[in-house]
Design a protein around this motif. Sequence first.
Motif, PDB file in Angstrom:
ATOM      1  N   GLY A 189       0.812  -1.219   0.000  1.00 23.03           N
ATOM      2  CA  GLY A 189       0.000   0.000   0.000  1.00 23.03           C
ATOM      3  C   GLY A 189       0.841   1.264   0.000  1.00 23.03           C
ATOM      4  O   GLY A 189       0.526   2.238  -0.705  1.00 23.03           O
ATOM      5  N   ALA A 190       1.923   1.263   0.769  1.00 29.85           N
ATOM      6  CA  ALA A 190       2.798   2.436   0.815  1.00 29.85           C
ATOM      7  C   ALA A 190       3.430   2.702  -0.547  1.00 29.85           C
ATOM      8  O   ALA A 190       3.527   3.856  -0.991  1.00 29.85           O
ATOM      9  CB  ALA A 190       3.877   2.228   1.873  1.00 29.85           C
ATOM     10  N   ALA A 191       3.859   1.631  -1.223  1.00 27.92           N
ATOM     11  CA  ALA A 191       4.446   1.801  -2.556  1.00 27.92           C
ATOM     12  C   ALA A 191       3.413   2.330  -3.549  1.00 27.92           C
ATOM     13  O   ALA A 191       3.709   3.191  -4.389  1.00 27.92           O
ATOM     14  CB  ALA A 191       5.033   0.476  -3.043  1.00 27.92           C
ATOM     15  N   LYS A 192       2.174   1.822  -3.455  1.00 27.58           N
ATOM     16  CA  LYS A 192       1.109   2.317  -4.327  1.00 27.58           C
ATOM     17  C   LYS A 192       0.851   3.811  -4.089  1.00 27.58           C
ATOM     18  O   LYS A 192       0.666   4.582  -5.028  1.00 27.58           O
ATOM     19  CB  LYS A 192      -0.183   1.544  -4.067  1.00 27.58           C
ATOM     20  CG  LYS A 192      -0.205   0.127  -4.613  1.00 27.58           C
ATOM     21  CD  LYS A 192      -1.552  -0.503  -4.287  1.00 27.58           C
ATOM     22  CE  LYS A 192      -1.678  -1.901  -4.871  1.00 27.58           C
ATOM     23  NZ  LYS A 192      -2.989  -2.502  -4.517  1.00 27.58           N
ATOM     24  N   SER A 193       0.839   4.195  -2.815  1.00 25.04           N
ATOM     25  CA  SER A 193       0.563   5.590  -2.477  1.00 25.04           C
ATOM     26  C   SER A 193       1.617   6.525  -3.050  1.00 25.04           C
ATOM     27  O   SER A 193       1.301   7.573  -3.628  1.00 25.04           O
ATOM     28  CB  SER A 193       0.490   5.743  -0.952  1.00 25.04           C
ATOM     29  OG  SER A 193       0.236   7.081  -0.600  1.00 25.04           O
ATOM     30  N   LEU A 194       2.889   6.151  -2.906  1.00 19.82           N
ATOM     31  CA  LEU A 194       3.965   6.995  -3.438  1.00 19.82           C
ATOM     32  C   LEU A 194       3.933   7.032  -4.968  1.00 19.82           C
ATOM     33  O   LEU A 194       4.148   8.088  -5.577  1.00 19.82           O
ATOM     34  CB  LEU A 194       5.315   6.485  -2.951  1.00 19.82           C
ATOM     35  CG  LEU A 194       5.644   6.773  -1.486  1.00 19.82           C
ATOM     36  CD1 LEU A 194       6.898   6.032  -1.073  1.00 19.82           C
ATOM     37  CD2 LEU A 194       5.803   8.267  -1.261  1.00 19.82           C
ATOM     38  N   LEU A 195       3.658   5.885  -5.586  1.00 21.71           N
ATOM     39  CA  LEU A 195       3.553   5.867  -7.043  1.00 21.71           C
ATOM     40  C   LEU A 195       2.397   6.753  -7.492  1.00 21.71           C
ATOM     41  O   LEU A 195       2.518   7.504  -8.470  1.00 21.71           O
ATOM     42  CB  LEU A 195       3.361   4.434  -7.545  1.00 21.71           C
ATOM     43  CG  LEU A 195       3.184   4.261  -9.050  1.00 21.71           C
ATOM     44  CD1 LEU A 195       4.341   4.877  -9.831  1.00 21.71           C
ATOM     45  CD2 LEU A 195       3.030   2.768  -9.397  1.00 21.71           C
ATOM     46  N   GLY A 196       1.279   6.684  -6.786  1.00 23.40           N
ATOM     47  CA  GLY A 196       0.151   7.565  -7.099  1.00 23.40           C
ATOM     48  C   GLY A 196       0.524   9.033  -6.989  1.00 23.40           C
ATOM     49  O   GLY A 196       0.129   9.851  -7.827  1.00 23.40           O
ATOM     50  N   ALA A 197       1.325   9.373  -5.964  1.00 19.69           N
ATOM     51  CA  ALA A 197       1.758  10.765  -5.808  1.00 19.69           C
ATOM     52  C   ALA A 197       2.624  11.210  -6.982  1.00 19.69           C
ATOM     53  O   ALA A 197       2.509  12.351  -7.452  1.00 19.69           O
ATOM     54  CB  ALA A 197       2.528  10.914  -4.502  1.00 19.69           C
ATOM     55  N   SER A 198       3.475  10.308  -7.463  1.00 20.14           N
ATOM     56  CA  SER A 198       4.313  10.681  -8.609  1.00 20.14           C
ATOM     57  C   SER A 198       3.468  10.879  -9.856  1.00 20.14           C
ATOM     58  O   SER A 198       3.726  11.791 -10.661  1.00 20.14           O
ATOM     59  CB  SER A 198       5.392   9.617  -8.839  1.00 20.14           C
ATOM     60  OG  SER A 198       4.844   8.426  -9.372  1.00 20.14           O
ATOM     61  N   LEU A 199       2.436  10.049 -10.042  1.00 21.00           N
ATOM     62  CA  LEU A 199       1.572  10.177 -11.221  1.00 21.00           C
ATOM     63  C   LEU A 199       0.727  11.448 -11.158  1.00 21.00           C
ATOM     64  O   LEU A 199       0.475  12.088 -12.189  1.00 21.00           O
ATOM     65  CB  LEU A 199       0.685   8.937 -11.340  1.00 21.00           C
ATOM     66  CG  LEU A 199       1.440   7.635 -11.633  1.00 21.00           C
ATOM     67  CD1 LEU A 199       0.509   6.439 -11.527  1.00 21.00           C
ATOM     68  CD2 LEU A 199       2.098   7.685 -13.008  1.00 21.00           C
ATOM     69  N   ILE A 200       0.290  11.826  -9.966  1.00 24.77           N
ATOM     70  CA  ILE A 200      -0.431  13.103  -9.811  1.00 24.77           C
ATOM     71  C   ILE A 200       0.477  14.268 -10.223  1.00 24.77           C
ATOM     72  O   ILE A 200       0.069  15.161 -10.949  1.00 24.77           O
ATOM     73  CB  ILE A 200      -0.918  13.281  -8.358  1.00 24.77           C
ATOM     74  CG1 ILE A 200      -2.088  12.350  -8.084  1.00 24.77           C
ATOM     75  CG2 ILE A 200      -1.316  14.738  -8.091  1.00 24.77           C
ATOM     76  CD1 ILE A 200      -2.515  12.322  -6.637  1.00 24.77           C
ATOM     77  N   ALA A 201       1.742  14.213  -9.753  1.00 23.07           N
ATOM     78  CA  ALA A 201       2.682  15.280 -10.090  1.00 23.07           C
ATOM     79  C   ALA A 201       2.943  15.348 -11.587  1.00 23.07           C
ATOM     80  O   ALA A 201       3.246  16.414 -12.121  1.00 23.07           O
ATOM     81  CB  ALA A 201       3.992  15.067  -9.339  1.00 23.07           C
ATOM     82  N   LEU A 202       2.795  14.194 -12.264  1.00 28.31           N
ATOM     83  CA  LEU A 202       2.974  14.150 -13.709  1.00 28.31           C
ATOM     84  C   LEU A 202       1.668  14.381 -14.467  1.00 28.31           C
ATOM     85  O   LEU A 202       1.617  14.229 -15.691  1.00 28.31           O
ATOM     86  CB  LEU A 202       3.574  12.785 -14.110  1.00 28.31           C
ATOM     87  CG  LEU A 202       5.002  12.518 -13.605  1.00 28.31           C
ATOM     88  CD1 LEU A 202       5.370  11.052 -13.779  1.00 28.31           C
ATOM     89  CD2 LEU A 202       5.992  13.412 -14.340  1.00 28.31           C
ATOM     90  N   THR A 203       0.611  14.737 -13.729  1.00 25.46           N
ATOM     91  CA  THR A 203      -0.751  15.008 -14.260  1.00 25.46           C
ATOM     92  C   THR A 203      -1.343  13.810 -14.984  1.00 25.46           C
ATOM     93  O   THR A 203      -2.189  13.978 -15.870  1.00 25.46           O
ATOM     94  CB  THR A 203      -0.776  16.268 -15.177  1.00 25.46           C
ATOM     95  OG1 THR A 203      -0.059  15.983 -16.376  1.00 25.46           O
ATOM     96  CG2 THR A 203      -0.163  17.462 -14.479  1.00 25.46           C
ATOM     97  N   ARG A 204      -0.952  12.630 -14.610  1.00 23.57           N
ATOM     98  CA  ARG A 204      -1.537  11.402 -15.182  1.00 23.57           C
ATOM     99  C   ARG A 204      -2.600  10.910 -14.207  1.00 23.57           C
ATOM    100  O   ARG A 204      -2.444   9.928 -13.513  1.00 23.57           O
ATOM    101  CB  ARG A 204      -0.446  10.375 -15.435  1.00 23.57           C
ATOM    102  CG  ARG A 204       0.464  10.811 -16.598  1.00 23.57           C
ATOM    103  CD  ARG A 204       1.824  10.178 -16.581  1.00 23.57           C
ATOM    104  NE  ARG A 204       1.761   8.718 -16.628  1.00 23.57           N
ATOM    105  CZ  ARG A 204       2.835   7.930 -16.499  1.00 23.57           C
ATOM    106  NH1 ARG A 204       4.026   8.490 -16.292  1.00 23.57           N
ATOM    107  NH2 ARG A 204       2.716   6.643 -16.538  1.00 23.57           N
ATOM    108  N   TYR A 205      -3.719  11.637 -14.167  1.00 24.74           N
ATOM    109  CA  TYR A 205      -4.702  11.451 -13.107  1.00 24.74           C
ATOM    110  C   TYR A 205      -5.435  10.123 -13.177  1.00 24.74           C
ATOM    111  O   TYR A 205      -5.742   9.525 -12.155  1.00 24.74           O
ATOM    112  CB  TYR A 205      -5.696  12.618 -13.127  1.00 24.74           C
ATOM    113  CG  TYR A 205      -5.036  13.947 -12.910  1.00 24.74           C
ATOM    114  CD1 TYR A 205      -4.289  14.196 -11.772  1.00 24.74           C
ATOM    115  CD2 TYR A 205      -5.136  14.945 -13.875  1.00 24.74           C
ATOM    116  CE1 TYR A 205      -3.676  15.428 -11.578  1.00 24.74           C
ATOM    117  CE2 TYR A 205      -4.513  16.184 -13.701  1.00 24.74           C
ATOM    118  CZ  TYR A 205      -3.787  16.401 -12.550  1.00 24.74           C
ATOM    119  OH  TYR A 205      -3.165  17.602 -12.364  1.00 24.74           O
ATOM    120  N   GLU A 206      -5.746   9.638 -14.355  1.00 28.38           N
ATOM    121  CA  GLU A 206      -6.478   8.382 -14.443  1.00 28.38           C
ATOM    122  C   GLU A 206      -5.659   7.223 -13.892  1.00 28.38           C
ATOM    123  O   GLU A 206      -6.183   6.343 -13.207  1.00 28.38           O
ATOM    124  CB  GLU A 206      -6.882   8.107 -15.909  1.00 28.38           C
ATOM    125  CG  GLU A 206      -7.979   9.046 -16.407  1.00 28.38           C
ATOM    126  CD  GLU A 206      -8.442   8.664 -17.815  1.00 28.38           C
ATOM    127  OE1 GLU A 206      -8.082   7.548 -18.279  1.00 28.38           O
ATOM    128  OE2 GLU A 206      -9.141   9.453 -18.437  1.00 28.38           O
TER     129      GLU A 206
END
Length: 206
Positions: A189-206
């Motif tokens: 879960g922690a790895a998913k959360s950090l990966l999600g944060a990186s994708l948000i920063a890259l504006t890859r919201y979906e």
Amino acid sequence: LFREALAIRRKVLGEEHRETATSLSDLALVLWQKGDLAGAERLFRECLAISRRVLGDMHPDVGTALSNLGLIAEDRGDHAAAESLFRQALAIRRKALGERHPGVATTLNNLAHPLRELGKHDEAASLLREAIDIARPALGDDHPLVVTYTGNLARIHLARGEAAVAEPLLRRALRTRRQIYPEDDWRVGAAKSLLGASLIALTRYE
């Protein structure tokens, strides 16, 4: 069980013995994991004092005790104290264990935590790269510690606004953690959360 072991060692070996100090540390680690920071710190300090008297200031056990006290300080949010303790531990471990020992990598990773919190991102990233460089040949690419150090390096890149650098590191960390742990494990879960944060920063919201 650790309390029983400590009582036996105190009676048979006495207070001024390395194994008594080890039992103090064992018990302190359990108290720390239970959230009793004050109780853990008291025992870690007692362990440190005995180790210094019995083994000398530059023994690896002294480095371990200092590092454990650093973990307590970090949990309390005292990042400056944690930095100082981890730096002392690192100096001892480098000298006593050698530059390429996995224990040195662990201490480098530990020191990177308070440095990140204090905004010292460049030094923290450098330490984590060194930790990975030490641990990867010693432990293997997919060892949990190597994955942890890689994930922590990715956190630094995120903090510096370098999401494109962090993303592949986090994808690798997630892939490896899924191989090691069940899907509902908090580390996945922690790895998913950090990966999600990186994708948000890259504006890859979906």
